[in-house]
Design a protein around this motif. Structure first.
Motif, PDB file in Angstrom:
ATOM      1  N   SER A 251      27.536  44.041  30.519  1.00  0.00           N
ATOM      2  CA  SER A 251      28.736  43.462  31.108  1.00  0.00           C
ATOM      3  C   SER A 251      29.888  44.424  30.857  1.00  0.00           C
ATOM      4  O   SER A 251      29.932  45.091  29.828  1.00  0.00           O
ATOM      5  CB  SER A 251      29.039  42.110  30.486  1.00  0.00           C
ATOM      6  OG  SER A 251      29.276  42.278  29.119  1.00  0.00           O
ATOM      7  N   ASP A 281      36.433  38.138  38.305  1.00  0.00           N
ATOM      8  CA  ASP A 281      35.342  37.553  39.067  1.00  0.00           C
ATOM      9  C   ASP A 281      35.197  38.289  40.402  1.00  0.00           C
ATOM     10  O   ASP A 281      36.026  38.118  41.296  1.00  0.00           O
ATOM     11  CB  ASP A 281      35.630  36.073  39.314  1.00  0.00           C
ATOM     12  CG  ASP A 281      34.388  35.362  39.785  1.00  0.00           C
ATOM     13  OD1 ASP A 281      33.777  35.844  40.747  1.00  0.00           O
ATOM     14  OD2 ASP A 281      34.017  34.352  39.173  1.00  0.00           O
ATOM     15  N   ASP A 340      35.162  25.968  32.378  1.00  0.00           N
ATOM     16  CA  ASP A 340      33.963  26.196  31.566  1.00  0.00           C
ATOM     17  C   ASP A 340      34.002  25.447  30.243  1.00  0.00           C
ATOM     18  O   ASP A 340      32.966  25.200  29.642  1.00  0.00           O
ATOM     19  CB  ASP A 340      33.796  27.701  31.292  1.00  0.00           C
ATOM     20  CG  ASP A 340      33.277  28.425  32.523  1.00  0.00           C
ATOM     21  OD1 ASP A 340      32.551  27.794  33.306  1.00  0.00           O
ATOM     22  OD2 ASP A 340      33.610  29.605  32.703  1.00  0.00           O
ATOM     23  N   GLY A 414      30.860  29.122  36.811  1.00  0.00           N
ATOM     24  CA  GLY A 414      29.729  29.907  37.296  1.00  0.00           C
ATOM     25  C   GLY A 414      28.834  29.079  38.208  1.00  0.00           C
ATOM     26  O   GLY A 414      28.372  29.532  39.251  1.00  0.00           O
TER      27      GLY A 414
ATOM     28  N   ASP B  97      33.124  32.839  29.663  1.00  0.00           N
ATOM     29  CA  ASP B  97      32.321  34.056  29.736  1.00  0.00           C
ATOM     30  C   ASP B  97      33.146  35.311  30.024  1.00  0.00           C
ATOM     31  O   ASP B  97      32.790  36.407  29.601  1.00  0.00           O
ATOM     32  CB  ASP B  97      31.253  33.915  30.838  1.00  0.00           C
ATOM     33  CG  ASP B  97      30.077  33.105  30.346  1.00  0.00           C
ATOM     34  OD1 ASP B  97      30.028  32.822  29.128  1.00  0.00           O
ATOM     35  OD2 ASP B  97      29.214  32.740  31.168  1.00  0.00           O
ATOM     36  N   LYS B  98      34.223  35.150  30.793  1.00  0.00           N
ATOM     37  CA  LYS B  98      34.976  36.334  31.239  1.00  0.00           C
ATOM     38  C   LYS B  98      36.066  36.751  30.262  1.00  0.00           C
ATOM     39  O   LYS B  98      36.806  37.694  30.540  1.00  0.00           O
ATOM     40  CB  LYS B  98      35.604  36.077  32.614  1.00  0.00           C
ATOM     41  CG  LYS B  98      34.624  35.715  33.712  1.00  0.00           C
ATOM     42  CD  LYS B  98      33.852  36.911  34.184  1.00  0.00           C
ATOM     43  CE  LYS B  98      32.854  36.524  35.271  1.00  0.00           C
ATOM     44  NZ  LYS B  98      31.888  37.593  35.519  1.00  0.00           N
ATOM     45  N   ARG B 139      33.268  41.125  26.657  1.00  0.00           N
ATOM     46  CA  ARG B 139      33.289  39.778  27.231  1.00  0.00           C
ATOM     47  C   ARG B 139      32.157  38.924  26.671  1.00  0.00           C
ATOM     48  O   ARG B 139      31.064  39.419  26.417  1.00  0.00           O
ATOM     49  CB  ARG B 139      33.183  39.857  28.749  1.00  0.00           C
ATOM     50  CG  ARG B 139      34.433  40.460  29.344  1.00  0.00           C
ATOM     51  CD  ARG B 139      34.393  40.409  30.833  1.00  0.00           C
ATOM     52  NE  ARG B 139      35.374  41.336  31.373  1.00  0.00           N
ATOM     53  CZ  ARG B 139      35.404  41.731  32.625  1.00  0.00           C
ATOM     54  NH1 ARG B 139      34.500  41.277  33.477  1.00  0.00           N
ATOM     55  NH2 ARG B 139      36.318  42.568  33.045  1.00  0.00           N
ATOM     56  N   GLU B 141      30.243  36.924  28.018  1.00  0.00           N
ATOM     57  CA  GLU B 141      29.052  36.702  28.861  1.00  0.00           C
ATOM     58  C   GLU B 141      27.832  37.472  28.347  1.00  0.00           C
ATOM     59  O   GLU B 141      26.700  37.075  28.612  1.00  0.00           O
ATOM     60  CB  GLU B 141      29.337  37.044  30.318  1.00  0.00           C
ATOM     61  CG  GLU B 141      29.754  38.481  30.561  1.00  0.00           C
ATOM     62  CD  GLU B 141      30.350  38.690  31.946  1.00  0.00           C
ATOM     63  OE1 GLU B 141      30.191  37.824  32.813  1.00  0.00           O
ATOM     64  OE2 GLU B 141      30.992  39.743  32.150  1.00  0.00           O
ATOM     65  N   LYS B 148      27.927  33.509  20.199  1.00  0.00           N
ATOM     66  CA  LYS B 148      28.782  32.519  20.862  1.00  0.00           C
ATOM     67  C   LYS B 148      29.126  31.383  19.896  1.00  0.00           C
ATOM     68  O   LYS B 148      30.263  30.915  19.852  1.00  0.00           O
ATOM     69  CB  LYS B 148      28.081  31.960  22.109  1.00  0.00           C
ATOM     70  CG  LYS B 148      28.031  32.945  23.263  1.00  0.00           C
ATOM     71  CD  LYS B 148      27.376  32.325  24.475  1.00  0.00           C
ATOM     72  CE  LYS B 148      27.419  33.293  25.660  1.00  0.00           C
ATOM     73  NZ  LYS B 148      26.761  32.792  26.841  1.00  0.00           N
TER      74      LYS B 148
END
Lengths: 478, 255
Positions: A251, A281, A340, A414, B97-98, B139, B141, B148
Motif C-alpha cells: 500500500s 481513494d 468505517d 470499502g 484503512d486510508k 496506511r 490497510e 490493527k
C-alpha cells in the motif's frame, strides 16, 4: 411497495417520452431515415463508452477490493468461469442503467406503429456484452502494462476520460472550424461501393443495428457475442493472476513529513480526516476527474467563442448546477453513509448532529473551490449568469447533501464502493433534484420570475424525502 | 443494593437493575459495581450479555431500563459527559484503512477534545511502547490483525480515559504482542485508570484482574477476587477455569 414505485416510475418515463414525441418531436423522425440514424449515432456514442467505463470500474474494484474472489479462486471453479460470470454481471448492470432510458423510448415509438424501434432491445443487449468485454480487457491490459500499484489509478482515470468521450467529441466537434467538420462528416460517410468490411460501415454498425437494419443487427450481435465469449477464455488466467498480484501489492505509504503538533480544533480534525479519505481513494478521484473532464472543454469553448448558443449563461449555468449537485450528493453519501468506524464516532463525547455538520462542511468546501473556476470564467462573459450559477449550485449542492443526510444507508466505505450500494431511490431523487435546480437556473438566467417554481419544487421534493435515520445511542443523546 | 467505596470517591461504574432485550433477554436486571482504579474481568459464556452490557455503558445501545453511572455521572441522562470519561475497544478494531497511525490518533484525540500537545506526546509514547513507531506513516490497510488491534488500543488510550472498557483485547495477538498489551494495561491501572475487560482467555483474568465477575444469562452469578471465588468452592487450589466451568454448570442446572 418497491415494485409499485418501479411500475409508477416506468409509466411516468413512458408518458414523458410520449408527450415529448407527440408535441416536441421532429416531424418524420420516427421513421428509419438519416435523422433517426443521427440520433441513434449520438445515442451509441453515449451508451458504448458508458458501458465500457462501468466494466473498467467494476473490474478494477473486483481486483483490488477482492471480496469473494479469494473464496472463488480457492474453489475448484475455473478462472475463466469466474471471469465469465463477473463479466455477465457487469453487462447486466450496465444494460439495466441504459435500459431505463432507452427502452421506454423504443416502446413508445413501437406503440405508435414504428416497430423497427424494437431493434433497440437486441442492439442494447449487444452493446452491453461488447462494452463489458472491452472494459474487462482494457482493465487487465492496464494491469499487465503498469503493474498493480499504478494500474488502479491509471485505469480509473482512463475510465473517466472514456466516460467523458461523448462530451469531448460533441464539444470538440462544436468548436472545430466549419471546413474540418464537413471533412469529418465526409470521411465518416461510406461510399456507395464500399465493401462489407469497410471500416466506416463497421463504425456505424451499432447505429444501423439499433435503427432496425436486420443484417447489421445480426452482424453486431454476432460480433458482440464473440467478443464476450472469447474474453473470459483468453483472459481468465490473467484475471486470476492479477487478483493474486493485487493482494501482494504494497500500500502506498504517506510521505514522511516533519513532526507536527496535533490540531486542537474538532472541526479541523474532522475535515482533515474526510479530505484524506477522499483524496486517497482512487475510485473517488476518478469520479471527480470525470466531472472535471466534462467541464474543461466547456470552459475552453466559453473562453473561445462565447458558447454554442451565443448566450453562454443559458448554456453553462445549468451544467455547473448539475455538476455541483451530483458531486455534493455523491461525496456526502460517502462521507455520511460510508463510515468505517461508526461506533468510534458514537462512543465519542460529541452530538451526532455536530459530527454530521462537520462532515458536510468537509465535502462541500472542496466542491465550492472546484466550481469557483468555471463560475469565475462565466463571470467574464455573463456576470448575472455567474451569480445565478453560484446561487443555484449552492442550493443544488445543499439539497443533495441534505437528501443524503436524511436517507443514510450506513455501511463500511470499502463495502459501499465495491457494491455502489447507494439506494436506487435516493440516486433517482438526486438526479431529479439536479435537473429541477438546473431548470430553475436556466429560467433565472433568462430573467423569468417563474424560476421560483422549480426552487419550490426542489424544496417540496426534499420535504417529502425527509426522514431521520434511526440512531443507536443513549435515549437522551444530544 | 450496590454500595460505593467511601474512601476513593464514586465507583468507576455502577449498574443498577440494568435490562436489555432483543428477540430474547440479553441483560436481565444486572447489578454491578467496579471500583475506581481496579482491573475488573467480566467473564461469561458466549451470549451471556457481556458485550451488550459494555455497549450500553459506552452509549452504543440504549438500555431498556435501569441505571448506569460512570464516576457518579448518570450516563443515561448525561451521555456526552459520561462518554468523556470512557474509552471503548471492541474486539473488531475501529480504524480507517486510508489513515496512518499518527493521523488516526490525532483524529481520536480530536474527537475526545484532548489537549493537542499532551495527546501528541502520548501518541508517540504509545506507538513506541506498542512497537508501531516504525509504521507510523504507513496506511492501516496494510497492517496485520495484531497491528490493527494494537493501534485501536493506542486510540483508546490517547485521550487518557478514566474508564477503559475492552472487549476481548487479546484476540488475534501473538504472544509477544499480547505481552505488550498486558504490560500496558497493568501500567495504566497503576497510574490510576480503571479497566474492565471481557476475555475467554481465563489465564489473562487469573493473572491480571483485581476482581472477577461471572455473568450468565444477563445476570451476575459470582464476583470477587480469585481467592474469594476459590473460597466459595470446595477446592482452595482450583484454577479459574475449573471455578468458571463449575459456576456455569451450576447456573445451567438452576435455570
Amino acid at each position: 411497495m418497491k415494485a409499485l414505485a418501479l411500475i409508477g416510475a416506468l409509466v411516468c418515463v413512458h408518458g414523458a417520452f410520449w408527450w415529448a414525441l407527440r408535441f416536441g418531436g421532429p416531424d418524420g423522425a420516427l421513421s428509419p431515415d438519416a435523422a433517426l440514424s443521427r440520433y441513434l449515432g449520438i445515442g451509441a456514442l453515449f451508451v458504448l463508452p458508458g458501458i465500457v467505463v462501468q466494466a473498467m470500474n467494476a473490474t478494477t474494484r473486483a481486483l483490488y477490493a477482492r471480496g469473494d474472489l479469494e473464496l472463488l479462486f480457492s474453489s475448484p471453479v475455473s478462472a475463466r468461469a469466474v471471469l465469465g460470470a463477473r463479466a455477465l454481471a457487469i453487462a447486466a448492470n450496465a444494460i439495466a442503467w441504459f435500459a431505463i432510458l432507452l427502452l421506454p423510448l423504443a416502446n413508445v415509438n413501437a406503440l405508435a406503429g414504428h416497430l423497427h424501434w424494437l431493434a433497440i432491445y437486441p442492439a442494447l443487449l449487444a452493446c452491453g456484452l461488447f462494452g463489458a468485454a472491452i472494459g474487462v480487457a482494457l482493465s487487465l491490459a492496464f494491469f499487465a502494462a503498469l503493474g498493480p500499484r499504478r494500474a488502479r489509478l491509471v485505469s480509473q482515470i482512463a475510465a473517466a476520460i472514456i466516460g467523458a468521450s461523448f462530451m469531448l467529441f460533441v464539444q470538440g466537434y462544436a468548436s472545430a472550424p466549419g471546413g474540418a467538420r464537413a471533412a469529418l462528416m465526409k470521411a465518416m460517410q461510406p461510399e456507395g461501393a464500399a465493401g462489407a468490411l469497410d471500416w466506416r460501415l463497421l463504425w456505424s454498425l451499432p447505429v444501423r443495428a439499433a435503427a432496425g437494419d436486420i443484417p447489421a443487427l445480426a452482424l453486431w450481435m454476432t460480433i458482440a457475442l464473440a467478443f464476450f465469449v472469447i474474453t473470459p477464455f483468453a483472459l481468465g488466467d490473467r484475471f486470476a493472476s492479477a487478483a493474486v498480484a493485487s493482494a501482494g501489492a504494497p500500500s502506498p505509504s504517506a510521505r514522511m513529513r516533519k513532526t507536527r503538533a496535533f490540531s486542537g480544533s474538532l472541526g479541523a480534525t474532522m475535515r482533515a480526516k474526510e479530505r484524506r479519505l477522499v483524496l486517497r481513494d482512487p475510485w473517488l478521484i476518478s469520479q471527480i476527474m470525470l466531472q472535471i473532464v466534462y467541464m474543461l472543454p466547456i470552459s475552453f469553448i466559453l473562453w473561445r467563442n462565447g458558447g454554442v448558443t451565443g448566450s453562454p449563461g443559458i448554456a453553462f449555468t445549468p451544467l455547473i448546477v448539475v455538476v455541483g449537485a451530483q458531486l455534493a450528493g455523491s461525496l456526502t453519501w460517502l462521507a455520511l453513509s460510508g463510515e468505517d468506524a461508526p461506533d468510534l464516532l458514537r462512543a465519542a463525547p460529541i452530538a451526532t448532529s455536530r459530527i454530521e455538520r462537520y462532515k458536510i462542511q468537509a465535502v462541500l468546501t472542496p466542491i465550492a473551490a472546484l466550481l469557483a473556476a468555471p463560475i469565475g470564467v462565466l463571470a467574464f462573459a455573463a456576470p448575472w449568469a455567474a451569480l445565478w450559477a453560484a446561487l443555484f449550485a449552492l442550493g443544488a449542492g445543499v439539497s443533495t447533501a441534505l437528501l443524503n443526510l436524511w436517507r443514510q444507508s450506513p455501511s463500511p466505505r470499502g463495502m459501499m464502493l465495491r457494491r455502489h450500494s447507494q439506494s436506487k431511490i435516493v440516486g433517482m431523487l438526486e438526479h431529479l433534484l439536479a435537473i429541477v435546480w438546473a431548470i430553475g437556473a436556466a429560467m433565472a438566467v433568462m430573467g423569468f420570475w417563474s424560476a421560483v417554481v422549480p426552487v419550490l419544487l426542489a424544496c417540496l421534493i426534499l420535504w417529502l424525502s425527509r426522514s431521520r435515520p434511526r440512531r443507536v445511542s443513549f435515549p437522551a443523546s444530544a | 443494593m450496590v454500595e460505593s467505596d467511601a474512601n476513593a470517591g464514586p465507583p468507576a461504574l455502577v449498574l443498577r437493575d440494568l435490562r436489555k432485550a432483543f428477540a430474547k433477554t440479553a441483560v436481565d436486571g444486572l447489578n454491578l459495581v467496579v471500583r475506581a482504579g481496579e482491573l475488573y474481568a467480566l467473564l461469561g459464556p458466549n451470549g451471556a450479555g457481556k458485550t451488550t452490557t459494555l455497549r450500553m455503558v459506552a452509549g452504543l445501545l440504549p438500555a431498556d431500563s435501569g441505571a448506569i453511572e460512570v464516576f457518579g455521572v448518570d450516563a443515561r441522562r448525561r451521555p456526552i459527559e459520561a462518554k468523556r470519561l470512557i474509552a471503548w475497544l471492541p474486539d473488531e478494531p475501529l480504524l480507517y484503512d486510508k489513515l496512518d497511525p499518527l493521523e488516526y490518533l490525532e483524529f481520536v484525540a480530536g474527537l475526545w477534545g484532548a489537549e493537542p500537545r499532551r495527546a501528541r506526546e502520548l501518541a508517540d509514547e504509545l506507538l513506541e511502547t506498542l512497537g508501531l513507531w516504525e509504521h507510523r506513516r504507513e496506511r492501516c490497510e496494510g497492517f496485520s490483525r495484531g497491528m490493527k488491534q494494537k493501534l485501536a488500543l493506542a486510540g483508546a488510550l490517547v485521550h487518557e480515559p478514566r474508564l477503559l472498557m475492552l472487549d476481548e483485547p487479546l484476540t488475534g495477538l501473538d504472544a509477544a504482542a499480547a505481552r505488550q498489551v498486558k504490560d500496558l494495561l497493568v501500567s495504566r491501572v497503576r497510574q490510576g485508570a480503571t479497566i474492565i475487560l471481557t476475555t475467554h482467555i481465563l489465564e489473562v483474568a487469573e493473572r491480571l484482574a483485581d476482581r472477577i465477575g461471572v455473568i450468565q444469562r444477563g445476570r451476575l452469578i459470582a464476583e470477587g477476587t480469585l481467592g474469594e471465588l476459590r473460597g466459595a468452592g470446595s477446592d482452595e487450589a482450583a484454577s479459574l477455569e475449573a471455578i468458571f466451568l463449575a459456576l456455569i454448570a451450576q447456573g445451567e442446572r438452576a435455570a
